[in-house]
Write an enzyme that holds these catalytic residues in place. Structure first.
Site, mmCIF file in Angstrom:
data_model
loop_
_atom_site.group_PDB
_atom_site.id
_atom_site.type_symbol
_atom_site.label_atom_id
_atom_site.label_comp_id
_atom_site.label_asym_id
_atom_site.label_seq_id
_atom_site.Cartn_x
_atom_site.Cartn_y
_atom_site.Cartn_z
ATOM 1 N N GLY A 210 -1.025 0.497 4.626
ATOM 2 C CA GLY A 210 -0.910 0.854 3.202
ATOM 3 C C GLY A 210 -0.791 -0.385 2.345
ATOM 4 O O GLY A 210 -1.034 -1.498 2.819
ATOM 5 N N ASN A 211 -0.433 -0.208 1.093
ATOM 6 C CA ASN A 211 -0.246 -1.360 0.220
ATOM 7 C C ASN A 211 0.865 -1.072 -0.794
ATOM 8 O O ASN A 211 1.415 0.026 -0.830
ATOM 9 C CB ASN A 211 -1.567 -1.751 -0.459
#
Ligand code: CTP
Length: 412
Positions: A210-211
């Site tokens: 993810g980020n």
């Protein structure tokens, strides 16, 4: 620091009056001097003592208290912003017709600052031609009347007419203080798509790549566009806990592939698409069906990645005639050039009409409430976006979109 901005918080007599307390709290905690002016019927829902304790000011509803201070004129004259939360059908009608039978309606007539009404009522009352005509009249005179939210109303019914979330009201109030014309209705009739948040690419049923995107910038873009009259679809990947923007059609997605599907479907009918989402460029080639276990020999698994489609590039390829495309770029300067050098190259490479450039690193842009950067246009124009709330950056973007659309109309 200068004097604190003075906000008058008018409170109408509806069940949503209890939410005005949260708005009051949100404003005082961010340094605003708030004077509460309820209608007499609002006090059936929340007592004057609550408003007095939270605001630190006395609370009156009529014009015959503190008469020597000429309150019925002074409260409005001295305000930097007047908010009405909730604005009932009755209050909108009285304001539209210039009645002045209590302190709040007197204040509405004497205010020369921005005035914003946040409606809350049952769907039937909101949709009634009388209410709609009053809303149109107030808007034509420059008042802001926000779109109510859809959802659960008092009792079991659901529909349009729910008060916007208090956090959203505070955000819009602060926006109006910083940019008084931010919510003019210049996007009416436009269909807009905004993507927001960060995608997640699963490795197995419990892990993902993810980020750090919080989605705050995309949500602010959707919120401001809806309040400027656009029909907005917000395609939201993973975000921090944010209130759903009022009057916006929200679609939730998780992976880049899902986001691509939802954005493309909505973009097929849209006039403007803003890609504010942080879309993962890579995904694990394989998604394990079961949780990946540690091996006894101490070895770690190798993850192979595949490229994800570039959603924005796809939109540029399939662009409808006249459709405007806005991209975001997160840049750090390096030995090959500054943030702006990279951004100008990206604008050309991407083929978008506008590119919002954020300088990232050192706690900037991600997960915070303020943002700064540049807005680049395809014709090479470059404007600096000063540090400010994400709603202010959103306002700069919609101002530029609005200008481009007007230029386009002039050329036709
Ligand atoms: N974007 C997209 N699809 C992707 C990746 C990004 O549509 N798979 C969009 C983003 O929403 C944003 C813009 O493209 O509007 C960002 O462009 P990109 O070139 O990916 O920017 P960076 O992540 O900064 O890329 P680079 O590493 O090439 O500098």
């Amino acid at each position: 620091m200068g004097t604190r901005p003075r906000v008058v918080l008018g409170v109408g007599g509806g069940i949503a009056a209890y939410k005005a307390c949260e708005v009051l709290r949100g404003l005082t905690e961010t340094g605003h001097d708030v004077r509460v002016v309820p209608t007499a019927s609002a006090l059936n829902f929340v007592g004057a003592a609550t408003f007095e304790a939270l605001s630190g000011h006395p609370v009156n509803t009529g014009v015959f208290t503190q008469v020597p201070e000429v309150q019925h004129v002074r409260v409005g004259q001295e305000a930097d912003l007047v908010l009405v939360v909730p604005a009932t059908a009755d209050l909108l009608a009285r304001a539209a017709h210039g009645l002045a039978d209590d302190l709040l309606t007197n204040t509405l007539l004497t205010a020369r600052c921005p005035v914003a009404f946040f409606p809350a009522m049952h769907t039937e009352m909101w949709e009634h031609p009388a209410t709609q005509a009053n809303v149109a009249l107030l808007r034509s005179r420059g008042a802001v009347v926000t779109e109510p939210d859809s959802g659960r109303l008092t009792g079991k019914d659901t529909g349009k007419g729910r008060l916007a979330h208090p956090q959203e009201i505070v955000d819009l109030a602060r926006l109006l203080l910083a940019r008084p014309d931010a919510l003019r209705r210049d996007l009416e009739g436009l269909r807009v798509v905004v993507s927001a948040g960060g995608t997640r690419e699963p490795l197995d049923p419990v892990r993902f790549l993810g980020n750090r995107s919080s989605g705050k910038q995309g949500y602010a873009l959707a919120r401001v566009a809806a309040q400027r009259g656009a029909e907005v679809t917000l395609v939201a990947a993973h975000t921090a806990a944010l209130p759903d923007p009022a009057g916006v059609h929200l679609e939730r997605v998780s992976t880049a592939a899902e986001l691509e599907g939802a954005v493309n479907a909505a973009a097929a009918k849209a006039d403007v698409v803003v890609m504010a989402a942080a879309v993962a460029d890579f995904r694990p080639t394989e998604r394990a069906e079961h949780k990946i276990k540690k091996k006894d020999d101490g070895s770690a698994p190798t993850v192979t990645l595949a490229r994800n489609p570039d959603v924005l590039a796809g939109l540029v390829e399939r662009r409808r005639p006249g459709q405007l495309l806005v991209g975001f770029a997160a840049e750090t300067g390096d030995e090959h050039g500054s943030v702006l050098d990279h951004a100008h190259k990206k604008l050309k490479r991407k083929g978008v009409d506008l590119l919002v450039v954020n300088a990232v690193g050192e706690g900037r842009a991600f997960e915070v409430d303020e943002n700064t950067g540049w807005l680049l246009s395809a014709d090479g124009a470059e404007r600096r976006i000063p540090m400010g709330a994400k709603s202010e950056l959103a306002t700069t973007v919609w101002d530029a979109v609005s200008e481009l659309l007007r230029d386009g109309e002039r050329r036709q």
